[in-house]
Design a protein around this motif. Sequence first.
Motif, PDB file in Angstrom:
ATOM      1  N   ASN A 221      23.026  53.765  54.256  1.00  9.51           N
ATOM      2  CA  ASN A 221      24.343  54.372  54.521  1.00  9.51           C
ATOM      3  C   ASN A 221      24.734  55.270  53.348  1.00  9.51           C
ATOM      4  O   ASN A 221      24.328  55.001  52.212  1.00  9.51           O
ATOM      5  CB  ASN A 221      25.416  53.286  54.673  1.00  9.51           C
ATOM      6  N   PRO A 222      25.529  56.314  53.618  1.00 10.32           N
ATOM      7  CA  PRO A 222      25.940  57.185  52.499  1.00 10.32           C
ATOM      8  C   PRO A 222      26.734  56.401  51.463  1.00 10.32           C
ATOM      9  O   PRO A 222      27.528  55.535  51.811  1.00 10.32           O
ATOM     10  CB  PRO A 222      26.847  58.233  53.164  1.00 10.32           C
ATOM     11  N   MET A 223      26.473  56.727  50.202  1.00 11.66           N
ATOM     12  CA  MET A 223      27.200  56.052  49.122  1.00 11.66           C
ATOM     13  C   MET A 223      28.554  56.731  48.923  1.00 11.66           C
ATOM     14  O   MET A 223      28.715  57.902  49.252  1.00 11.66           O
ATOM     15  CB  MET A 223      26.404  56.145  47.814  1.00 11.66           C
ATOM     16  N   PRO A 224      29.515  55.997  48.356  1.00  8.03           N
ATOM     17  CA  PRO A 224      30.825  56.609  48.085  1.00  8.03           C
ATOM     18  C   PRO A 224      30.676  57.842  47.196  1.00  8.03           C
ATOM     19  O   PRO A 224      29.728  57.943  46.419  1.00  8.03           O
ATOM     20  CB  PRO A 224      31.579  55.494  47.336  1.00  8.03           C
ATOM     21  N   ASN A 225      31.630  58.770  47.310  1.00  9.16           N
ATOM     22  CA  ASN A 225      31.570  59.997  46.499  1.00  9.16           C
ATOM     23  C   ASN A 225      31.984  59.759  45.058  1.00  9.16           C
ATOM     24  O   ASN A 225      31.704  60.562  44.183  1.00  9.16           O
ATOM     25  CB  ASN A 225      32.503  61.066  47.090  1.00  9.16           C
ATOM     26  N   ILE A 226      32.699  58.649  44.840  1.00 12.59           N
ATOM     27  CA  ILE A 226      33.200  58.364  43.487  1.00 12.59           C
ATOM     28  C   ILE A 226      32.373  57.233  42.885  1.00 12.59           C
ATOM     29  O   ILE A 226      31.893  56.365  43.610  1.00 12.59           O
ATOM     30  CB  ILE A 226      34.668  57.863  43.540  1.00 12.59           C
ATOM     31  N   GLU A 227      32.244  57.254  41.566  1.00  8.97           N
ATOM     32  CA  GLU A 227      31.592  56.129  40.877  1.00  8.97           C
ATOM     33  C   GLU A 227      32.632  55.253  40.224  1.00  8.97           C
ATOM     34  O   GLU A 227      33.701  55.729  39.841  1.00  8.97           O
ATOM     35  CB  GLU A 227      30.682  56.663  39.774  1.00  8.97           C
ATOM     36  N   GLY A 228      32.282  53.994  40.050  1.00  6.42           N
ATOM     37  CA  GLY A 228      33.216  53.081  39.395  1.00  6.42           C
ATOM     38  C   GLY A 228      32.669  52.587  38.070  1.00  6.42           C
ATOM     39  O   GLY A 228      31.763  53.194  37.480  1.00  6.42           O
ATOM     40  N   TYR A 229      33.200  51.456  37.615  1.00  6.30           N
ATOM     41  CA  TYR A 229      32.818  50.899  36.319  1.00  6.30           C
ATOM     42  C   TYR A 229      32.594  49.398  36.444  1.00  6.30           C
ATOM     43  O   TYR A 229      33.279  48.736  37.223  1.00  6.30           O
ATOM     44  CB  TYR A 229      33.926  51.143  35.288  1.00  6.30           C
ATOM     45  N   ALA A 230      31.632  48.901  35.647  1.00  8.66           N
ATOM     46  CA  ALA A 230      31.382  47.449  35.626  1.00  8.66           C
ATOM     47  C   ALA A 230      31.454  46.958  34.190  1.00  8.66           C
ATOM     48  O   ALA A 230      30.955  47.618  33.275  1.00  8.66           O
ATOM     49  CB  ALA A 230      30.007  47.157  36.209  1.00  8.66           C
ATOM     50  N   PHE A 231      32.072  45.803  33.997  1.00  6.59           N
ATOM     51  CA  PHE A 231      32.155  45.178  32.673  1.00  6.59           C
ATOM     52  C   PHE A 231      31.630  43.756  32.739  1.00  6.59           C
ATOM     53  O   PHE A 231      31.636  43.127  33.797  1.00  6.59           O
ATOM     54  CB  PHE A 231      33.616  45.161  32.183  1.00  6.59           C
ATOM     55  N   ASN A 232      31.191  43.281  31.566  1.00  2.00           N
ATOM     56  CA  ASN A 232      30.620  41.927  31.464  1.00  2.00           C
ATOM     57  C   ASN A 232      31.462  41.087  30.485  1.00  2.00           C
ATOM     58  O   ASN A 232      30.947  40.282  29.742  1.00  2.00           O
ATOM     59  CB  ASN A 232      29.158  42.068  30.975  1.00  2.00           C
ATOM     60  N   ASP A 233      32.781  41.285  30.534  1.00  2.00           N
ATOM     61  CA  ASP A 233      33.677  40.618  29.572  1.00  2.00           C
ATOM     62  C   ASP A 233      34.091  39.234  30.057  1.00  2.00           C
ATOM     63  O   ASP A 233      34.070  38.946  31.260  1.00  2.00           O
ATOM     64  CB  ASP A 233      34.973  41.424  29.409  1.00  2.00           C
ATOM     65  N   ASP A 234      34.549  38.435  29.099  1.00  2.00           N
ATOM     66  CA  ASP A 234      35.250  37.214  29.461  1.00  2.00           C
ATOM     67  C   ASP A 234      36.625  37.645  29.989  1.00  2.00           C
ATOM     68  O   ASP A 234      37.253  38.532  29.404  1.00  2.00           O
ATOM     69  CB  ASP A 234      35.400  36.338  28.218  1.00  2.00           C
ATOM     70  N   SER A 235      37.076  37.007  31.056  1.00  2.00           N
ATOM     71  CA  SER A 235      38.351  37.447  31.653  1.00  2.00           C
ATOM     72  C   SER A 235      39.542  37.209  30.730  1.00  2.00           C
ATOM     73  O   SER A 235      40.622  37.740  30.964  1.00  2.00           O
ATOM     74  CB  SER A 235      38.585  36.734  32.985  1.00  2.00           C
ATOM     75  N   THR A 236      39.357  36.421  29.665  1.00  2.00           N
ATOM     76  CA  THR A 236      40.461  36.194  28.727  1.00  2.00           C
ATOM     77  C   THR A 236      40.520  37.289  27.660  1.00  2.00           C
ATOM     78  O   THR A 236      41.413  37.282  26.820  1.00  2.00           O
ATOM     79  CB  THR A 236      40.310  34.830  28.005  1.00  2.00           C
ATOM     80  N   ASN A 237      39.544  38.199  27.677  1.00  2.00           N
ATOM     81  CA  ASN A 237      39.496  39.230  26.641  1.00  2.00           C
ATOM     82  C   ASN A 237      38.826  40.485  27.195  1.00  2.00           C
ATOM     83  O   ASN A 237      37.673  40.772  26.906  1.00  2.00           O
ATOM     84  CB  ASN A 237      38.723  38.671  25.430  1.00  2.00           C
ATOM     85  N   LEU A 238      39.574  41.214  27.996  1.00  2.00           N
ATOM     86  CA  LEU A 238      39.007  42.371  28.705  1.00  2.00           C
ATOM     87  C   LEU A 238      38.988  43.603  27.805  1.00  2.00           C
ATOM     88  O   LEU A 238      39.898  43.793  26.993  1.00  2.00           O
ATOM     89  CB  LEU A 238      39.856  42.680  29.946  1.00  2.00           C
TER      90      LEU A 238
END
Length: 383
Positions: A221-238
């Motif tokens: 399927n076509p991918m979205p036109n926009i790119e996003g971001y991924a983080f690997n942080d602890d949720s208590t310290n973003l």
Amino acid sequence: MLAQKVISIPITKIENNWKTKSDLAHSMHSACSRICSFPISIPNYFIRNYTKEGDVVFDSWSGKGTVPFEALRNNRIGIGNDKSPEAYILTHAKVKPITIEALQQCLIKLKRRMSRTNINEDHTELDRNASIFYSKKTFEQVLRLKKVLIGDNSRDAIFTKAIILGLLHGNGTNHFSLPCSHSYSMAPNYVKKYVKKHHLRKPSRNVLECILNRGKALLANPMPNIEGYAFNDDSTNLSLESKSVNMILTSPPYFGIQTYAWANWLRLWFLGYNYKEIKKTLAESGAASVYGNFMKDSINELYRVLKPGGRCFIVVGDVKIGPKKQPIKTAEFLLPYCQDVGFEVEKIVRDTIPSGKRVMTYISENQGIKKERIIYLKKPRHR
Ligand SMILES: C[S@@+](CC[C@H](N)C(=O)[O-])C[C@H]1O[C@@H](n2cnc3c(N)ncnc32)[C@H](O)[C@@H]1O
């Protein structure tokens, strides 16, 4: 006061008001099945009703990345964060996909590097446990792949790792393993006995071919036109900036009910981690004080990154904890933390989600989760 705010809306009604699952389907959703994932309709409902195009949508415990991916599909900027390395890889692949041509090039290079890799070293106990899932020929290739991909954090490598995570166990024609669960890594001793009892065959695979087949299917399927971001942080310290997000839709661990590290031990092994070490970094505590402190700090972070006037929706399940199986309504348990930091509590929606459609689909009611609830929060405009 609170009782008046707790209302009961069948979430299936929310879903049905929107679109059917097949209207929302996308090939990327089959990348990897993982315990406790959102059904696609929930993010779509909140994204389309509470944000506009160009807004930033964030999930602090993003799992396999459904929220940020659906945000991108709706022309919003999707951001996901998860502390577990395999969830981070899956989220990253969803928000930064690659083309089929890039995948083909990556596989050519991998083939070359794999042929030069030595795997005749002492194997750890985890290696031996992993080997139970595969034929000798397949396992040798998995070991080579593992070795050449560890430490490669290029975009192409991360996407390829995400495909592999979805192929390590399952029962499809491209899965590397003997037929077993796709959603969680089964216990080695159980698998050993199961193989014997049912005379299961361990398939002999060309793993690079399997990856390419799966990649073609995921990128159909076509991918979205926009790119996003991924983080690997602890949720208590973003690491996200303060006041940078328009809407949060998220679902934290429900006390210690889930065991994400153990449930993904084989995927973590492939990425070079020991699940016991990862377990120490994740919130998996059944103790109210430990869980409470974790959630207090995490909710503070949600508040910090949200723009004034922004909305935050938190999906949580009622649980039973401790040796006496004390029932806890997690949403009500979390409310003081939400109010103390400054959130306005609009309501709690108590679900009537049929069990097969819940976030926690794999846990039966008598094991813990009876109901899931959604906390509707708003950050006041003047903050
Ligand atoms: C209920 S699941 C979220 C699933 C997600 N909504 C989805 O659709 O896949 C909770 C997530 O919290 C993550 N997690 C556990 N402890 C964490 C921590 N300290 N910081 C960030 N993420 C954590 C787990 O890895 C898990 O993916």
